[in-house]
Design an enzyme around this catalytic site. Sequence first.
Site, short mmCIF file in Angstrom:
data_model
loop_
_atom_site.label_atom_id
_atom_site.label_comp_id
_atom_site.label_asym_id
_atom_site.label_seq_id
_atom_site.Cartn_x
_atom_site.Cartn_y
_atom_site.Cartn_z
CD GLU A 152 17.66 17.11 20.12
OE1 GLU A 152 18.60 16.61 20.77
OE2 GLU A 152 16.76 16.43 19.60
CG ASN A 193 14.49 20.76 14.84
OD1 ASN A 193 13.32 21.10 14.67
ND2 ASN A 193 14.84 19.48 14.96
CG HIS A 229 9.88 13.84 19.45
ND1 HIS A 229 9.59 12.93 18.46
CD2 HIS A 229 11.05 14.43 19.09
CE1 HIS A 229 10.55 12.96 17.53
NE2 HIS A 229 11.44 13.86 17.90
CD GLU A 257 13.10 15.82 15.15
OE1 GLU A 257 13.13 14.95 16.05
OE2 GLU A 257 14.07 16.56 14.89
CG ASP A 259 7.00 10.81 17.77
OD1 ASP A 259 6.98 11.59 18.75
OD2 ASP A 259 8.03 10.25 17.41
#
Length: 470
Positions: A152, A193, A229, A257, A259
């Site tokens: 990030e 990432n 996300h 990651e 979801d």
Amino acid sequence: MAAVSALTAAAVAVVGLAAPAHAADPVLRDLAAAKGVYYGTAVTSSKLSGTYGALAGAQFDSITPANEMKWGTVEPNRGSFDWAGADRVVNFAEANGQRVRGHTLVWHSQMPNWLANGSFSNTELRTIMTDHVTTEVTRYRGRIDHWDVVNEPLNEDGTMRGSKFYNQLGESYIADAFRAARAADPAAKLYINDYNTDGTGPKSNGMYSLVQRLKAQGVPIDGVGFQGHLILGQVPSTLQANLQRFADLGVEVAVTELDIRMTLPATDAKLTQQKAEYKAVTNACLAVARCEGVTVWGFTDSDSWIPDVFPGEGAATPYDAGFQPKPAYYGIAEALGWTGDGGPGDPGDPGDPGDPGDPTPTTGCAVAYAVQSQWNTGFTAGVTVRNTGTSPVNGWTLRWTWPSGQSVTQAWNATVSQSGAQATAVNAAHNAAIAPGGSVTFGFNGAWSGGNTAPGAFTLNGAACTAAVS
């Protein structure tokens, strides 16, 4: 015969709107391997036992420690390291034939207090960072498949985030972290990432430019992670094109990651849409040759971060809080090439009227495992699989993980294979069906050394069973 302690695992309850386990449930890791990608999950190390551990080992071929490798966890005091949680994750992965995605080495968040609130010269801060990277990567050298080296680094507009490292060291901190990681483990793949870079836009454009600059400087960057996300109904239509443009830079890409959260309560309509969107994200990866795989950020709603951060939202993962597969799980499987029953919302679901030919649900299973004889290097064991549900099982696959390094050398009444510590038994032609209340038995010879601890958990067609060993 060596004594083996008895163990009974808790039965799994069906909750909410989730799909029941099905007799022909697919195994995601096997489907992914056939497509040449991995399908992984983030895990919590303290939960890697019982049903949680059995499903994490059976369904996924890559795991990411959710918090156990972050700086604040492994180096809470300067120069003093705590590897307990990270070691549990890596050991679990190796016992289950899984790869590990190391997460994460350098991040603006979850830093230890001594670092976040400390005052250091630029030279000292750079040394602190590279020493930390070197120490952690060296500890797991040869055991980590991918590292999220820098996490990030960008603002939403694509500019560099004003973190402790960037504010003092400038963009060069990224190159230094990657070079330190490469020196510590030349075989590990090194990734940058970030979140909200999944589709084309200002932030992903910023990441694209950053990767171009790093490559121009000769920085050893192997891949870019797109966290994924996502929000129900807002999956970027440009996801595949975005992955492809990064792949065209000569780097690997991965969804790291994933979801897909929704406003609660979950409904059948929302879960059906979520299924389509998990399928779409998986398909986007499969369509890009350099996409290595997909990782879901927790496979069960009981282990999801979403409700704590986004009140009133949740139901973001492929399994419900009771470890039952949701429609999203079947969407993933379908993207990976599975052509069986697609769960609720699919025309082939056994719960849908007019589909009598579909596989029927198995609503419960129990496994009895017994060592029948044992000698200095080998043993004979028998396994009884009982259908404790109300519907017949038509075709079965039983999986377990050896806790002491055992291996199967010969089997009867089932075909048994092994990958690492994970054993898989598939029915023979004559015992594929298990009626409600009925059972089948198979046996095998195995090899052992040092210990012959019985497996404590079993899954039947991807669903956790109660277990007893003797």
